[in-house]
Design an enzyme around this catalytic site. Sequence first.
Site, PDB file in Angstrom:
ATOM      1  CB  SER A 143      -0.837  -0.018   1.285  1.00  0.00           C
ATOM      2  OG  SER A 143      -1.486   1.226   1.482  1.00  0.00           O
ATOM      3  CE1 TYR A 156      -4.654  -1.988   5.078  1.00  0.00           C
ATOM      4  CE2 TYR A 156      -3.350  -0.027   4.656  1.00  0.00           C
ATOM      5  CZ  TYR A 156      -4.120  -1.077   4.187  1.00  0.00           C
ATOM      6  OH  TYR A 156      -4.356  -1.214   2.837  1.00  0.00           O
TER       7      TYR A 156
HETATM    8  P1  NAD Z   1     -11.622  -5.910  -0.236  1.00  0.00           P
HETATM    9  O1  NAD Z   1     -12.250  -5.811   1.119  1.00  0.00           O
HETATM   10  O2  NAD Z   1     -12.471  -5.745  -1.440  1.00  0.00           O
HETATM   11  O3  NAD Z   1     -10.824  -7.274  -0.384  1.00  0.00           O
HETATM   12  C1  NAD Z   1     -10.230  -7.951   0.684  1.00  0.00           C
HETATM   13  C2  NAD Z   1     -10.179  -9.416   0.358  1.00  0.00           C
HETATM   14  O4  NAD Z   1      -9.537 -10.103   1.448  1.00  0.00           O
HETATM   15  C3  NAD Z   1     -11.565 -10.038   0.219  1.00  0.00           C
HETATM   16  O5  NAD Z   1     -11.542 -11.046  -0.780  1.00  0.00           O
HETATM   17  C4  NAD Z   1     -11.791 -10.669   1.590  1.00  0.00           C
HETATM   18  O6  NAD Z   1     -12.740 -11.719   1.599  1.00  0.00           O
HETATM   19  C5  NAD Z   1     -10.384 -11.152   1.885  1.00  0.00           C
HETATM   20  N1  NAD Z   1     -10.150 -11.442   3.293  1.00  0.00           N
HETATM   21  C6  NAD Z   1     -10.336 -10.648   4.360  1.00  0.00           C
HETATM   22  N2  NAD Z   1     -10.038 -11.308   5.495  1.00  0.00           N
HETATM   23  C7  NAD Z   1      -9.627 -12.540   5.119  1.00  0.00           C
HETATM   24  C8  NAD Z   1      -9.195 -13.701   5.831  1.00  0.00           C
HETATM   25  N3  NAD Z   1      -9.107 -13.732   7.164  1.00  0.00           N
HETATM   26  N4  NAD Z   1      -8.877 -14.803   5.129  1.00  0.00           N
HETATM   27  C9  NAD Z   1      -8.984 -14.817   3.767  1.00  0.00           C
HETATM   28  N5  NAD Z   1      -9.384 -13.754   3.050  1.00  0.00           N
HETATM   29  C10 NAD Z   1      -9.712 -12.647   3.731  1.00  0.00           C
HETATM   30  O7  NAD Z   1     -10.481  -4.803  -0.197  1.00  0.00           O
HETATM   31  P2  NAD Z   1      -9.336  -4.401  -1.232  1.00  0.00           P
HETATM   32  O8  NAD Z   1      -9.219  -2.930  -1.150  1.00  0.00           O
HETATM   33  O9  NAD Z   1      -9.504  -5.050  -2.531  1.00  0.00           O
HETATM   34  O10 NAD Z   1      -8.052  -4.994  -0.479  1.00  0.00           O
HETATM   35  C11 NAD Z   1      -7.146  -5.896  -1.059  1.00  0.00           C
HETATM   36  C12 NAD Z   1      -5.746  -5.564  -0.618  1.00  0.00           C
HETATM   37  O11 NAD Z   1      -5.386  -4.280  -1.142  1.00  0.00           O
HETATM   38  C13 NAD Z   1      -5.560  -5.450   0.897  1.00  0.00           C
HETATM   39  O12 NAD Z   1      -4.328  -6.043   1.262  1.00  0.00           O
HETATM   40  C14 NAD Z   1      -5.505  -3.964   1.141  1.00  0.00           C
HETATM   41  O13 NAD Z   1      -4.789  -3.641   2.289  1.00  0.00           O
HETATM   42  C15 NAD Z   1      -4.796  -3.512  -0.117  1.00  0.00           C
HETATM   43  N6  NAD Z   1      -4.935  -2.100  -0.434  1.00  0.00           N
HETATM   44  C16 NAD Z   1      -6.146  -1.557  -0.676  1.00  0.00           C
HETATM   45  C17 NAD Z   1      -6.218  -0.214  -0.989  1.00  0.00           C
HETATM   46  C18 NAD Z   1      -7.527   0.440  -1.278  1.00  0.00           C
HETATM   47  O14 NAD Z   1      -7.543   1.683  -1.358  1.00  0.00           O
HETATM   48  N7  NAD Z   1      -8.602  -0.274  -1.454  1.00  0.00           N
HETATM   49  C19 NAD Z   1      -5.076   0.559  -1.033  1.00  0.00           C
HETATM   50  C20 NAD Z   1      -3.849  -0.029  -0.775  1.00  0.00           C
HETATM   51  C21 NAD Z   1      -3.783  -1.361  -0.481  1.00  0.00           C
END
Ligand code: NAD
Length: 261
Positions: A143, A156
């Site tokens: 991130s 985080y």
């Molecule tokens: P999201 O909530 O859409 O996706 C998260 C995914 O992780 C989902 O498939 C969920 O079911 C899964 N998950 C959560 N807990 C879990 C567990 N205990 N076991 C197995 N799976 C689990 O959110 P996203 O934004 O797509 O996040 C994906 C990644 O991207 C994360 O690591 C997040 O930190 C990172 N990220 C997101 C952003 C953003 O702005 N959305 C920015 C930087 C990094």
Amino acid sequence: MLTGKCALVTGSTSGIGLAMAKALAGAGADVMLNGFGDKDEIEATRKSLETEFGVTAHYNGADLSKPDQIEAMMKDAAAKFGGGADILINNAGIQYTALIEDFPPEKWDAIIAINLTSAFHTTRFALPNMKKKNWGRIINTASAHGLVASVQKAAYVAAKHGIMGLTKVTALETAESGITANSICPGWVRTELVERQIEAKAKEGGISVEQAATNLVSDKHPSKQFVTPEQIGQTALFLCSDAASQMTGTHMSVDGGWTAQ
Ligand code: NAD
């Protein structure tokens, strides 16, 4: 480009992970999805990958906060993928926001377990097969918070800085093995994880959800635009390409200019 390769993408039932799985399947890779959600919806997603892209798609619902379930998922991937995944994307993640003194210890533990420790476990199980094949791609979804901090995100930010370190060690330990390990550092992507933060800010400020979204993205992104999940999917695809075979131990920022400031 990826025909004959197989990819395990954690946290791929929604958001960024699903977009990465689609990008890899679109390039011909067989995939294994992982994550939580409605059973029927997940099955529909799995099937749609097969019909749309003509690849094989599996699903394993392991809870990545549980090391024994991670081990079982990696064994499942080894059985289904003839030895193991060629491409491992550690993407599952959760968020919780509070000041450090108010941060519930169990939320700290959950974030560290899912956003950081799970990647250690998947990586340690995936590497022997990749080394045997002399080819592998490990991509960790870090991130902008792997590079800079924000208030109320202690766990985080710690986990994301941690996964950047894990990425570098993985790269060094595999440097002569045809394996690369890199992080992707997205800025704001409008997924469920962020939607919850936008809704909280709208409530807090007594403003509309759309106004809260505009404020949130404008505060961090000089571009004032959200990154799309598909853009992160294409970034992952690039890291799997031959063009990226000498890129290892580094990160790609896709953050509208956030961390250039
Ligand atoms: P999201 O909530 O859409 O996706 C998260 C995914 O992780 C989902 O498939 C969920 O079911 C899964 N998950 C959560 N807990 C879990 C567990 N205990 N076991 C197995 N799976 C689990 O959110 P996203 O934004 O797509 O996040 C994906 C990644 O991207 C994360 O690591 C997040 O930190 C990172 N990220 C997101 C952003 C953003 O702005 N959305 C920015 C930087 C990094």
